[in-house]
Design a protein around this motif. Structure first.
Motif, PDB file in Angstrom:
ATOM      1  N   GLU A  43       0.830  -1.202   0.000  1.00 27.87           N
ATOM      2  CA  GLU A  43       0.000   0.000   0.000  1.00 27.87           C
ATOM      3  C   GLU A  43       0.865   1.254   0.000  1.00 27.87           C
ATOM      4  N   ASN A  87     -13.646   3.726 -11.642  1.00 27.85           N
ATOM      5  CA  ASN A  87     -12.581   3.270 -10.747  1.00 27.85           C
ATOM      6  C   ASN A  87     -13.081   2.384  -9.606  1.00 27.85           C
ATOM      7  N   ILE A  88     -14.235   2.703  -9.048  1.00 31.02           N
ATOM      8  CA  ILE A  88     -14.686   2.041  -7.827  1.00 31.02           C
ATOM      9  C   ILE A  88     -15.712   0.944  -8.065  1.00 31.02           C
ATOM     10  N   ILE A 120     -14.546  -2.565  -8.886  1.00 30.97           N
ATOM     11  CA  ILE A 120     -13.972  -3.282  -7.740  1.00 30.97           C
ATOM     12  C   ILE A 120     -15.085  -3.845  -6.868  1.00 30.97           C
ATOM     13  N   ASP A 173     -16.904  -6.714  -8.515  1.00 33.06           N
ATOM     14  CA  ASP A 173     -16.113  -7.945  -8.576  1.00 33.06           C
ATOM     15  C   ASP A 173     -15.934  -8.594  -7.207  1.00 33.06           C
ATOM     16  N   LYS A 174     -15.806  -7.768  -6.161  1.00 33.95           N
ATOM     17  CA  LYS A 174     -15.420  -8.282  -4.848  1.00 33.95           C
ATOM     18  C   LYS A 174     -16.506  -8.186  -3.776  1.00 33.95           C
ATOM     19  N   LEU A 194      -8.836  -7.610  -2.181  1.00 35.93           N
ATOM     20  CA  LEU A 194      -8.511  -6.459  -2.997  1.00 35.93           C
ATOM     21  C   LEU A 194      -6.998  -6.301  -3.088  1.00 35.93           C
ATOM     22  N   THR A 195      -6.526  -5.864  -4.225  1.00 38.13           N
ATOM     23  CA  THR A 195      -5.102  -5.583  -4.395  1.00 38.13           C
ATOM     24  C   THR A 195      -4.767  -4.259  -3.697  1.00 38.13           C
ATOM     25  N   TYR A 197      -3.487  -1.683  -4.935  1.00 36.42           N
ATOM     26  CA  TYR A 197      -3.909  -0.586  -5.809  1.00 36.42           C
ATOM     27  C   TYR A 197      -5.403  -0.316  -5.651  1.00 36.42           C
ATOM     28  N   GLU A 198      -6.211  -1.387  -5.597  1.00 35.91           N
ATOM     29  CA  GLU A 198      -7.647  -1.221  -5.422  1.00 35.91           C
ATOM     30  C   GLU A 198      -7.972  -0.591  -4.069  1.00 35.91           C
ATOM     31  N   LEU A 212      -7.322   3.092  -4.284  1.00 37.23           N
ATOM     32  CA  LEU A 212      -8.385   3.787  -4.999  1.00 37.23           C
ATOM     33  C   LEU A 212      -9.583   4.053  -4.097  1.00 37.23           C
ATOM     34  N   ILE A 213      -9.985   3.018  -3.350  1.00 36.89           N
ATOM     35  CA  ILE A 213     -11.140   3.174  -2.470  1.00 36.89           C
ATOM     36  C   ILE A 213     -10.855   4.196  -1.376  1.00 36.89           C
TER      37      ILE A 213
END
Length: 773
Positions: free
Chosen positions: A27, A44-45, A48, A51-52, A122-123, A125-126, A129-130
């Motif tokens: 992170e 962007n959000i 994610i 998907d998750k 979540l990665t 990067y994800e 973003l959040i």
């Protein structure tokens, strides 16, 4: 036992600690990555969360956990049911947001997604973003595809000389943002081949090639575009994709799989494209031509679109079960083909990801539920079973008048399945778990409110549904079609998932371009030929397909369109290329489908032994050489040469074909009777010409590859021909030439013919022969 448990606990602890350590360090490193300055929920959000998270916290009430919906801001912002002091999202404060805490914790009891969900965490990067999205206020947006498109401004670009129309400005703007530059324009030979395949589905002939190469006018390319679009083969090329969408076939499907006469509807589709029928009319007629005031026979014929689905003729089936199956097929096709959504996922329960309830599904279902049809119509028999009620009869007078585009070849009875509602309205119910006999609440005609409410001004029938589809506020109709057309020319849609513009579908690679095309298409009368011409005259389309290592590394799928399209042509056009280049092609438009060469026994192994299609009856003469789209499609045993090259078997609506590369395809190109016969016929024609051997080989290469061969290619082919002349004996020659029904000239030397046939066969088997470059 205790020792095993101890080791298991230690393992879990180590994995959790390791993940937390990696997560924390990653992170930190993400902070230096190119995180967008402004975070968009849509782009962007939401991908994610979809998907998750939406599996347990999305639209599906049956699967929802903790009474929490993360797809709706009012639910995400409110106090949690199990902890009124906590909130999933606190705009501006990631630390106070339970969502952020759960996706960053190492505590397996609290982490989200939960380990037992089977979803990946979540990665880093994800997560970043959040976090930034929450810091910026955690603002939600309506799903991009459900917002009506607005005409965006055409962007300015640095390279002012490259663009030829507005499309290029949008494409080049994206490229310049990413540091890409477009390829130069393809050479005239490759460009002509690409254009002919894309507009006619056929390679250019020698005369067209020579004329285009010699044409020095500045508008020579545009003139060629107009010429190709004016040819009747344009309608055939454009129709092929629609036949996949409409699940057109020449048999009913299921076990008996008897013959059906829907081919007049196919002839209408070709005619509609050639006449440039506006897309609005093209669809309205197919959905509801029978309900239009004072409708014509042509408009009624168009409704065959809704009757192309499989139909059973087997005794012992439950009539209502199959009737419901037919309505379900029409509903699913409507959602996938015209709206680009996975509406079928709401057939048995609320959609798990998109804002479509099961009630929404059956409201759309009700538009198609009053068709005057039973589930079972007759047992396999004679011509009276070739079409199913409701149906229309096409007379000889019709075929000479209003339906003159139908290639009616005899005076016999010709009937087609079309639409026609019962006099009495049939009630529609939500079907519990999708079962035909488990009625829930009654529903009435309507559409998903998340797309566009079905207001009171529309008639509550299929004609009203068509009006709703083409309402200026409908966000999907234009976007979905221009995306399908774009995929036809570039091999990849602006939205890669042509049949899914929903939450689980791909985001558009160039949303501004998609919206510009959609709005421009609508405001110019839904003019399909105009749309096609815009695409093929763009600099984007005309680029060379050469792939540099840098572009392949950084954009392997050509998402930025910094090079021209390069991919294998569709199955039917592989056949057409072979027939056209050899001179065998029968260019007759329309008419009944035909049975060319096929390995023996295929049909017989998949049939009940009843009906006209119980055994395979091959055609002879000119009908052997019809275009691939006229090959008869028996659903339980589709044409094998087409299936090997990924053609649809037309069981259901298919908006996008797979494109595979298998050894079977190479084997077919080397052994298919049509291909070998074409090689023999072209070789014989070449040998009759009064010129040198090298000139014959040169011509064969141009006919098939559609460009002039290089010196190295000519050397290889000439040497190969000389080697074949030396090695082939009379017995080998006789065996090689014994393929196909087209007669062998009696005045030609068989060994010479066999050697030249091998050369032509080799050229046909070059990858470039069946590739659009």
């Amino acid at each position: 036992m205790r020792l095993k448990l101890f080791y298991a606990l230690v393992f879990v602890a180590v994995v959790s600690i390791s993940f937390y350590a990696c997560h924390s360090s990653s992170e930190k490193s993400v902070a230096s990555e190119d995180i967008p300055e402004t975070i968009s929920y849509n782009f962007n959000i939401r991908p994610i969360l979809s998907d998750k998270c939406f599996k347990c916290h999305g639209p599906d009430a049956n699967k929802r956990q903790a009474d929490l919906r993360l797809d709706m801001p009012e639910s995400a912002y409110k106090a949690l049911k199990d902890d009124p002091q906590a909130h999933a999202l606190v705009p501006g404060d990631p630390g106070a947001s339970e969502l952020y805490r759960r996706i960053t914790t190492s505590d397996s009891n609290d982490m989200m997604p939960t380990p037992k969900s089977g979803l990946k965490r979540l990665t880093p990067y994800e997560v970043s973003l959040i976090k930034k999205w929450i810091q910026q206020g955690a603002k939600y947006e309506k799903h991009w595809a459900f917002v009506p498109p607005k005409l965006p401004a055409v962007p300015e670009v640095e390279n002012k000389t490259w663009p030829k129309n507005e499309i290029d400005h949008f494409v080049l703007h994206k490229q310049e943002q990413k540091g890409f530059t477009p390829n130069p324009e393809a050479d005239k030979e490759r460009l002509l081949k690409r254009l002919c395949l894309d507009l006619n589905g056929l390679p250019p002939d020698l005369a067209t090639m020579d004329r285009f190469l010699a044409d020095k006018r500045p508008d020579a390319y545009e003139q060629m575009v107009d010429e190709l679009m004016a040819r009747p083969q344009y309608g055939e090329k454009m129709a092929l994709h629609w036949l996949d969408i409409a699940r057109y076939a020449d048999s009913h499907g299921y076990q008996d799989d008897n013959y059906r006469t829907q081919w007049p509807w196919r002839d209408w589709v070709i005619h509609a494209y050639n006449e440039n029928l506006p897309y609005k009319d093209f669809i309205t007629w197919q959905l509801a031509g029978d309900l239009m005031p004072n409708h014509t026979k042509e408009q009624l014929l168009a409704t065959g679109f809704n009757r192309n689905h499989k139909i059973t003729e087997e005794g012992g089936v439950i009539d209502e079960e199959y009737r419901i199956t037919y309505v379900t097929d029409r509903t699913n096709t409507f959602g996938k083909a015209l709206l680009g959504i996975t509406l079928e996922c709401a057939h048995c329960h609320d959609h798990k990801f998109d804002p479509f309830s099961q009630k929404d599904y059956y409201q759309v279902f009700s538009f198609f539920n009053s068709v005057k049809e039973p589930g079972l119509q007759s047992i396999v028999g004679g011509p009276e079973t070739y079409a199913k009620r409701p149906m229309m009869q096409i007379s000889n007078e019709d075929a000479k008048g209003i339906l003159k585009f139908i290639n009616k070849q005899d005076t016999g009875r010709l009937i087609v399945s079309v639409m026609g509602d019962s006099e009495a309205y049939r009630k529609t119910y939500i079907l519990k778990r999708g079962n035909y006999d488990l009625h829930g609440d009654e529903v009435f005609p309507g559409t998903p409110k998340s797309i566009l409410p079905f207001n009171g001004t529309y008639p509550k029938n299929r004609l009203g549904l068509a009006e709703w589809l083409f309402d200026d506020k409908n966000p999907l109709t234009a976007r979905v079609y221009v995306n399908q057309v774009w995929e036809e020319f570039f091999g990849r849609g602006i939205v890669k998932t042509l049949g899914d513009f929903g939450m689980q579908g791909d985001l558009p690679s160039n949303p501004e371009l998609l919206d510009w095309l959609a709005v421009d298409f609508k405001t110019h009368g839904w003019n399909i030929k105009r749309l096609v011409k815009q695409i093929v005259t763009s600099a984007t389309y005309r680029q060379s397909a050469v792939i540099t290592p840098d572009k392949y590394k950084n954009d392997p799928e050509n998402v930025l369109l910094a090079r021209g399209p390069r991919y294998r042509i569709p199955a039917e056009f592989v056949r057409d290329m072979i027939l056209a280049s050899s001179g065998l092609l029968n260019k007759t438009i329309g008419g009944p489908s035909v049975n060319p060469y096929q390995p023996p026994g295929l049909w017989e192994s998949t049939t009940s032994g009843r009906g006209q299609l119980a055994s395979y009856k091959q055609v002879h003469g000119p009908n052997l050489y019809r275009r691939g789209m006229y090959t008869l499609i028996k659903r339980t045993s589709p044409p094998v040469e087409m299936a090997i090259f990924d053609a649809s078997n037309r069981d259901q609506c298919e908006v996008q074909r797979l494109r595979t590369n298998t050894p079977l395809q190479a084997l077919e190109m080397m052994n298919d009777p049509t291909m070998l016969e074409a090689a023999r016929v072209l070789a014989a024609k070449l040998l009759k010409e009064n010129n040198q051997t090298k000139d014959k080989i040169y011509e064969a290469f141009r006919r098939i590859i559609c460009r002039k061969p290089t010196e190295k290619e000519m050397t290889i082919l000439n040497d190969y021909y000389a080697g074949q002349l030396r090695s082939i004996n009379k017995k080998d020659a006789a065996e090689l030439l014994n393929v196909g029904e087209y007669p062998i000239p009696q005045d030609v030397d068989k060994i010479t013919l066999a050697a030249m046939m091998k050369v032509v066969d080799t050229i046909y088997n070059l990858e470039e022969a069946i590739t659009k470059t």
